[in-house]
Scaffold this motif. Structure first.
Motif, mmCIF file in Angstrom:
data_model
loop_
_atom_site.group_PDB
_atom_site.id
_atom_site.type_symbol
_atom_site.label_atom_id
_atom_site.label_comp_id
_atom_site.label_asym_id
_atom_site.label_seq_id
_atom_site.Cartn_x
_atom_site.Cartn_y
_atom_site.Cartn_z
ATOM 1 N N ALA A 63 0.662 -1.121 0.035
ATOM 2 C CA ALA A 63 -0.061 -0.121 -0.117
ATOM 3 C C ALA A 63 0.787 1.236 0.055
ATOM 4 N N VAL A 64 1.830 1.246 0.893
ATOM 5 C CA VAL A 64 2.983 2.311 0.803
ATOM 6 C C VAL A 64 3.629 2.555 -0.538
ATOM 7 N N VAL A 65 4.097 1.617 -1.177
ATOM 8 C CA VAL A 65 4.803 1.745 -2.497
ATOM 9 C C VAL A 65 3.757 2.183 -3.435
ATOM 10 N N TRP A 66 2.406 1.817 -3.308
ATOM 11 C CA TRP A 66 1.408 2.400 -4.486
ATOM 12 C C TRP A 66 1.194 3.626 -4.403
ATOM 13 N N LEU A 67 1.394 4.144 -2.971
ATOM 14 C CA LEU A 67 1.104 5.658 -2.781
ATOM 15 C C LEU A 67 2.266 6.449 -2.983
ATOM 16 N N LEU A 68 3.542 5.803 -3.336
ATOM 17 C CA LEU A 68 4.650 6.714 -3.501
ATOM 18 C C LEU A 68 4.667 6.876 -5.020
ATOM 19 N N PRO A 69 5.418 8.044 -5.393
ATOM 20 C CA PRO A 69 5.392 7.982 -6.946
ATOM 21 C C PRO A 69 5.949 6.945 -7.727
ATOM 22 N N ALA A 70 5.502 6.611 -8.957
ATOM 23 C CA ALA A 70 6.167 5.824 -9.739
ATOM 24 C C ALA A 70 7.564 5.683 -9.975
ATOM 25 N N ARG A 71 8.281 4.595 -10.091
ATOM 26 C CA ARG A 71 9.739 4.539 -10.319
ATOM 27 C C ARG A 71 9.882 4.979 -11.655
ATOM 28 N N ARG A 72 10.954 5.861 -11.646
ATOM 29 C CA ARG A 72 11.489 6.452 -13.195
ATOM 30 C C ARG A 72 12.870 5.917 -13.031
ATOM 31 N N VAL A 139 11.961 1.461 -3.822
ATOM 32 C CA VAL A 139 12.396 0.113 -3.766
ATOM 33 C C VAL A 139 12.880 0.023 -2.299
ATOM 34 N N LEU A 140 13.211 1.072 -1.411
ATOM 35 C CA LEU A 140 13.848 0.668 0.022
ATOM 36 C C LEU A 140 12.564 0.371 1.032
ATOM 37 N N VAL A 141 11.598 0.925 0.745
ATOM 38 C CA VAL A 141 10.445 0.602 1.548
ATOM 39 C C VAL A 141 10.171 -0.840 1.453
ATOM 40 N N GLU A 142 10.168 -1.223 0.018
ATOM 41 C CA GLU A 142 9.668 -2.663 0.018
ATOM 42 C C GLU A 142 10.841 -3.660 0.640
ATOM 43 N N LEU A 143 12.244 -3.223 0.429
ATOM 44 C CA LEU A 143 13.331 -3.923 0.784
ATOM 45 C C LEU A 143 13.140 -4.080 2.313
#
Length: 161
Positions: A63-72, A139-143
């Motif tokens: 959910a947090v990764v989804w709320l963050l801006p998309a990876r560019r 990436v850091l949040v997911e890791l």
């Protein structure tokens, strides 16, 4: 649970941690699947509690990764080498200073790679900021979520044996 099955669970967890770094690989789902596999084999109260906790943590992370801006990744120069050093730095930092050490380890891995590539502190610092804005935060949040689950699993596996 036999030693070979335990090694397979560890292998899937390590593959999941590596998958967080590589785009397109479902890293957090692999970590969750390894915890599920272990819980189904062990079938203790601790194993079920860990499965529920891992599910909650990884769903929160998604959910947090989804709320963050998309990876560019295209414009900032993220390389496989940088991703490998960032991931390795996060794992080493997580082991040296439990939980919170992953953040400086991750950023330090990116900075070290950029320092070697660019040569100076100023350009490396600017590049590290750009990478963290573009993709590093998600990436850091997911890791971090996956490292928390793996760390809890290691504690539960040691306590259960």
């Amino acid at each position: 649970m036999g030693a070979w099955q335990l090694l397979m669970v560890v292998g899937v967890m390590l593959l999941g941690l590596g998958g967080v770094i590589l785009p397109g690989v479902p890293g957090s789902w692999l970590v969750w699947a390894a915890v599920l596999w272990w819980s189904l084999q062990v079938q203790t109260g601790l194993a079920w509690f860990l499965l529920v906790g891992a599910t909650a943590v990884l769903l929160l992370v998604q959910a947090v990764v989804w709320l963050l801006p998309a990876r560019r990744l295209r414009g900032v120069g993220v390389t496989r080498r940088m991703a490998a050093y960032a991931g390795l730095g996060a794992v080493v930092g997580f082991c040296l200073v439990p939980v919170v050490g992953a953040v400086p380890g991750f950023v330090g891995g990116i900075y070290g790679t950029e320092r070697m590539r660019l040569g100076g502190h100023g350009p490396a610092q600017a590049s590290t900021r750009a990478v963290m804005r573009a993709a590093g935060t998600s990436v850091l949040v997911e890791l971090m979520g996956c490292l928390l689950v793996v760390g809890a699993w290691v504690g539960a596996a040691v306590a259960g044996s």
